[in-house]
Scaffold this active site. Sequence first.
Site, PDB file in Angstrom:
ATOM      1  N   SER A  45    -112.729 -56.538  23.471  1.00 12.86           N
ATOM      2  CA  SER A  45    -111.411 -56.609  22.832  1.00 12.86           C
ATOM      3  C   SER A  45    -110.559 -55.406  23.223  1.00 12.86           C
ATOM      4  CB  SER A  45    -111.555 -56.632  21.308  1.00 12.86           C
ATOM      5  OG  SER A  45    -112.330 -57.718  20.869  1.00 12.86           O
ATOM      6  N   ILE A  46    -109.269 -55.633  23.338  1.00 13.90           N
ATOM      7  CA  ILE A  46    -108.353 -54.515  23.574  1.00 13.90           C
ATOM      8  C   ILE A  46    -108.441 -53.532  22.415  1.00 13.90           C
ATOM      9  CG2 ILE A  46    -105.919 -53.874  23.739  1.00 13.90           C
ATOM     10  CD1 ILE A  46    -105.459 -56.433  25.317  1.00 13.90           C
TER      11      ILE A  46
ATOM     12  N   TYR B 224     -98.401 -69.980  27.927  1.00 14.47           N
ATOM     13  CA  TYR B 224     -98.247 -69.027  26.820  1.00 14.47           C
ATOM     14  C   TYR B 224     -97.381 -69.616  25.710  1.00 14.47           C
ATOM     15  CZ  TYR B 224     -98.856 -64.309  24.998  1.00 14.47           C
ATOM     16  OH  TYR B 224     -99.238 -63.229  24.248  1.00 14.47           O
TER      17      TYR B 224
ATOM     18  N   LYS C 124     -94.477 -63.308  20.216  1.00 16.20           N
ATOM     19  CA  LYS C 124     -94.477 -61.916  20.664  1.00 16.20           C
ATOM     20  C   LYS C 124     -93.057 -61.350  20.714  1.00 16.20           C
ATOM     21  CE  LYS C 124     -98.911 -61.261  21.303  1.00 16.20           C
ATOM     22  NZ  LYS C 124     -99.674 -60.365  20.404  1.00 16.20           N
TER      23      LYS C 124
END
Length: 259
Positions: A18-19, A154, A161
């Site tokens: 994970s980031i 996306y 976002k």
Amino acid sequence: MIMKGKKGLIIGVANNRSIAYGIAKACKREGAEVILTYQNDKLKKRVEKVADELEVKHIYPLDVTKEEEINALRESIEKDYGKIDFLVHSVAFAPREALDGKFINTSKEAFNIAMEISVYSLIELTQKLLPIINEGGSILTLTYIGSTRYIPHYNVMGVAKAALEASVRYLAVDLGEKKIRINALSAGPIKTLAASGIGDFSEILKYNEKNSPLRKNVTIEEVGNSGMYLLSDLSSGVTGEVHYVDAGYHLMGMPLYED
């Protein structure tokens, strides 16, 4: 030891790919004490492995769609840690069907789910946790270039976002009065659990590696270091911004193509 003496909550670690894990690891390396959450029992064991690695004392359950769990989280952190110095919001979701096909076919239900989990959760977490964030603290959320450019597959997440980045700007003004900063970090494509839901993701990785100025994809470690900087006092004059760590990919164009 840039973050020695600081304590922070990192939401969104699913595993060591994970980031959020990269950010947690960098903060721990620089002396911070890290607190983690897990979404459900299915993910708890994965988070426990990360917690053991990073010597995390407590992990807490948190489903960001449940107000009672956010309230319970604040109470638990205040009881176990007192106040914190930073918060990482690494939470996003859209139904898989909303990431396929054409954006025009997005259902109202899928749109609302994406906005609630990917955007409003940042606002609500900030509201609820603000009383336990120290003056001079820092909040960080994760975004993606799909907020400003078309990215295949996306779809509604790009719109979410974009709303997330706008929320960061408005929150920066409100939080600035309390000397708390908030920023967004836009990472390039990375093989994470969340990325597995994006169609043709391997092609996006190949395109990014070929066309970014540094001719490479970024790593979890590079994103983690950038996140640590934005959470530390090194960035004390930075708020309301979107920061890119994507090997310069945001400088390049993204081709439009048919699925």
